[in-house]
Design a protein around this motif. Structure first.
Motif, PDB file in Angstrom:
ATOM      1  N   GLY A  75      26.515  -5.022  46.656  1.00 26.26           N
ATOM      2  CA  GLY A  75      25.650  -3.870  46.848  1.00 26.26           C
ATOM      3  C   GLY A  75      24.235  -4.216  46.433  1.00 26.26           C
ATOM      4  O   GLY A  75      23.575  -5.047  47.049  1.00 26.26           O
ATOM      5  N   ASN A 134      25.049  -5.973  38.902  1.00 28.29           N
ATOM      6  CA  ASN A 134      26.114  -6.237  37.927  1.00 28.29           C
ATOM      7  C   ASN A 134      26.837  -7.533  38.287  1.00 28.29           C
ATOM      8  O   ASN A 134      28.026  -7.668  38.080  1.00 28.29           O
ATOM      9  N   GLY A 154      22.291   0.186  41.138  1.00 24.72           N
ATOM     10  CA  GLY A 154      23.452  -0.136  41.955  1.00 24.72           C
ATOM     11  C   GLY A 154      23.746   0.926  42.994  1.00 24.72           C
ATOM     12  O   GLY A 154      23.040   1.929  43.129  1.00 24.72           O
ATOM     13  N   THR A 155      24.817   0.688  43.731  1.00 23.26           N
ATOM     14  CA  THR A 155      25.197   1.561  44.827  1.00 23.26           C
ATOM     15  C   THR A 155      26.338   2.488  44.421  1.00 23.26           C
ATOM     16  O   THR A 155      27.062   2.236  43.466  1.00 23.26           O
ATOM     17  N   ALA A 180      29.837   1.061  44.157  1.00 23.22           N
ATOM     18  CA  ALA A 180      30.210   0.309  42.952  1.00 23.22           C
ATOM     19  C   ALA A 180      30.824   1.197  41.885  1.00 23.22           C
ATOM     20  O   ALA A 180      31.506   0.713  40.993  1.00 23.22           O
ATOM     21  N   THR A 181      30.575   2.496  41.955  1.00 24.81           N
ATOM     22  CA  THR A 181      30.915   3.361  40.825  1.00 24.81           C
ATOM     23  C   THR A 181      32.403   3.442  40.507  1.00 24.81           C
ATOM     24  O   THR A 181      32.769   3.455  39.330  1.00 24.81           O
ATOM     25  N   VAL A 229      34.555   1.059  41.027  1.00 23.12           N
ATOM     26  CA  VAL A 229      35.056  -0.284  40.733  1.00 23.12           C
ATOM     27  C   VAL A 229      35.314  -0.449  39.244  1.00 23.12           C
ATOM     28  O   VAL A 229      36.361  -0.938  38.822  1.00 23.12           O
ATOM     29  N   GLN A 230      34.335  -0.016  38.432  1.00 25.78           N
ATOM     30  CA  GLN A 230      34.576  -0.072  36.998  1.00 25.78           C
ATOM     31  C   GLN A 230      34.384   1.302  36.376  1.00 25.78           C
ATOM     32  O   GLN A 230      34.022   1.418  35.209  1.00 25.78           O
ATOM     33  N   LYS A 251      38.594  -3.422  40.520  1.00 28.28           N
ATOM     34  CA  LYS A 251      37.931  -4.370  39.621  1.00 28.28           C
ATOM     35  C   LYS A 251      38.650  -5.719  39.656  1.00 28.28           C
ATOM     36  O   LYS A 251      39.860  -5.810  39.431  1.00 28.28           O
ATOM     37  N   ASP A 264      30.508  -8.813  37.136  1.00 31.43           N
ATOM     38  CA  ASP A 264      31.351  -9.427  38.156  1.00 31.43           C
ATOM     39  C   ASP A 264      30.842 -10.828  38.477  1.00 31.43           C
ATOM     40  O   ASP A 264      29.635 -11.047  38.638  1.00 31.43           O
ATOM     41  N   THR A 276      32.472  -7.023  44.430  1.00 30.45           N
ATOM     42  CA  THR A 276      31.707  -5.941  43.809  1.00 30.45           C
ATOM     43  C   THR A 276      30.929  -5.208  44.858  1.00 30.45           C
ATOM     44  O   THR A 276      30.544  -5.773  45.859  1.00 30.45           O
ATOM     45  N   GLU A 277      30.684  -3.931  44.596  1.00 33.74           N
ATOM     46  CA  GLU A 277      29.807  -3.160  45.466  1.00 33.74           C
ATOM     47  C   GLU A 277      28.376  -3.263  44.975  1.00 33.74           C
ATOM     48  O   GLU A 277      27.533  -2.556  45.424  1.00 33.74           O
TER      49      GLU A 277
END
Length: 370
Positions: A51, A55, A119-120, A123-124, A126-127, A171, A340, A369-370
């Protein structure tokens, strides 16, 4: 969709390091996603998704699998949930900061504490991104994703996403590419209770108070800027991924000991008690601005790692290992990196993947990862 071969990935990340992608696809329209799926058929395994790159640590040799940059944008209000909350559908490539601003402008609460996080939106989950008392798990309803194992589009509800503290089924996995997300937010004149002392003090309010979402967001943003945790707020520390380490969970006995030592401890929605990773770095003797490895040092504003001229991915992983080892020796607490790792990582340079001293990991390990 724009496709480039051999594109250096350093410029696509906030750390500004890493080698090239064999194939780099920039997706701006979700309608073109099937074209990317067809492109990947010439490569073994699943592609990697990128993304905003805020991160991510890219291997020095780059990435031999296709890299997809999700740059899709769009927010739609799509009705109400059964509990009366407003449903919001968002494209995975949409900037999180923009979404937070949009929800606050509409008087919706549930995301205001996430302001300033780069970030995008994709991504939220994901972690299970969270800050100052709010987490994505509080508001996520469902995601649509491409399943590279089944090679089809799927819809996963929040329960199926396995959201936990900075973790999920996404993740460390390259099985899914997130496409769209749906959140449920509540219309309210007042936001969530202020559970973090620094944010409450910024507003000159007692902990537990509630203020309009816009005021809470402004206070959080001010706190993050003071700590250098907003991209662009410090030119000297601009090459950063923010928090490098998870806040580790501690036992009740450890919590009592750490509290006596003045540690920053917080209770999380999963019931865990966790100690601030930055406090542990400070306790272990890392001074602000001090060098840790070649081209890598502690930020001047906050106890996290940042990169300078001459930094490399190998050097950054070395710095992570140094911090993990010293914190363990000085405090007895084990840190684990939350960033990541993207690309083809050599065996000897992968000790930081699990935060353990020099154990290595499979060659070519890639994280999505996003």
């Amino acid at each position: 969709m724009r496709v480039t071969h051999g594109l250096p990935l350093a410029g696509k990340t906030t750390l500004g390091m890493g080698g090239p992608a064999a194939v780099f696809a920039d997706l701006q329209d979700l309608a073109d996603f099937p074209e990317f799926v067809a492109l990947t058929e010439a490569f073994p395994g699943a592609p990697t998704c990128l993304g905003a790159g805020s991160n991510v640590l890219v291997a020095d040799v780059g990435c031999s699998s296709p890299v997809l940059r999700m740059d899709t944008r769009g927010v739609r209000f799509v009705g109400e949930a059964a509990d009366g909350r407003t449903l919001v559908e968002v494209q995975a490539g949409h900037p999180l900061s923009d979404l937070v601003d949009t929800t606050v402008d509409h008087g919706l609460t549930g995301m205001e504490m996430l302001t300033g996080i780069p970030g995008t939106v994709g991504a939220t989950p994901v972690q299970n991104v969270g800050a100052y008392g709010q987490e994505i798990s509080d508001v996520l309803v469902e995601v649509t994703a491409w399943d590279w194992t089944a090679r089809r589009r799927v819809t996963l509800d929040a329960a199926a996403c396995g959201l936990a503290h900075r973790s999920s089924v996404f993740k460390g996995s390259s099985r899914w590419t997130l496409l769209t997300l749906v959140f449920a937010l509540r219309k309210s004149a007042l936001g969530a209770p202020l559970t973090y002392r620094m944010v409450a003090e910024q507003l000159d309010m007692p902990v537990g108070s509630r203020v309009p979402p816009a005021e809470a967001a402004q206070a959080v943003l001010a706190v993050r800027r003071r700590k250098g945790m907003v991209l662009g707020c410090s030119d000297a520390d601009r090459r950063t991924v923010g928090s490098v380490f998870f806040s580790p969970e501690v036992t009740p006995a450890q919590a009592r000991r750490l509290q006596d030592e003045g540690a920053s401890l917080n209770r999380f929605p999963d019931g865990s008690t966790r100690v601030s990773a930055s406090w542990l770095m400070r306790r272990a003797g890392f001074a602000l601005g001090s060098p840790v490895a070649e081209g890598v040092r502690v930020s001047h504003l906050h106890h996290t790692l940042v990169a300078d001229e001459g930094a490399s991915a190998a050097g950054f992983t070395e710095a992570i290992g140094v911090v993990v080892q010293r914190v363990l020796e000085r405090t007895g607490i084990h840190l684990t990196p939350e960033i990541d790792f993207l690309g083809d990582w050599p065996q000897e340079g992968a000790s930081c993947f699990c935060g353990e001293p020099r154990q290595g990991s499979p060659k070519g390990r890639r994280f999505a990862t996003e």
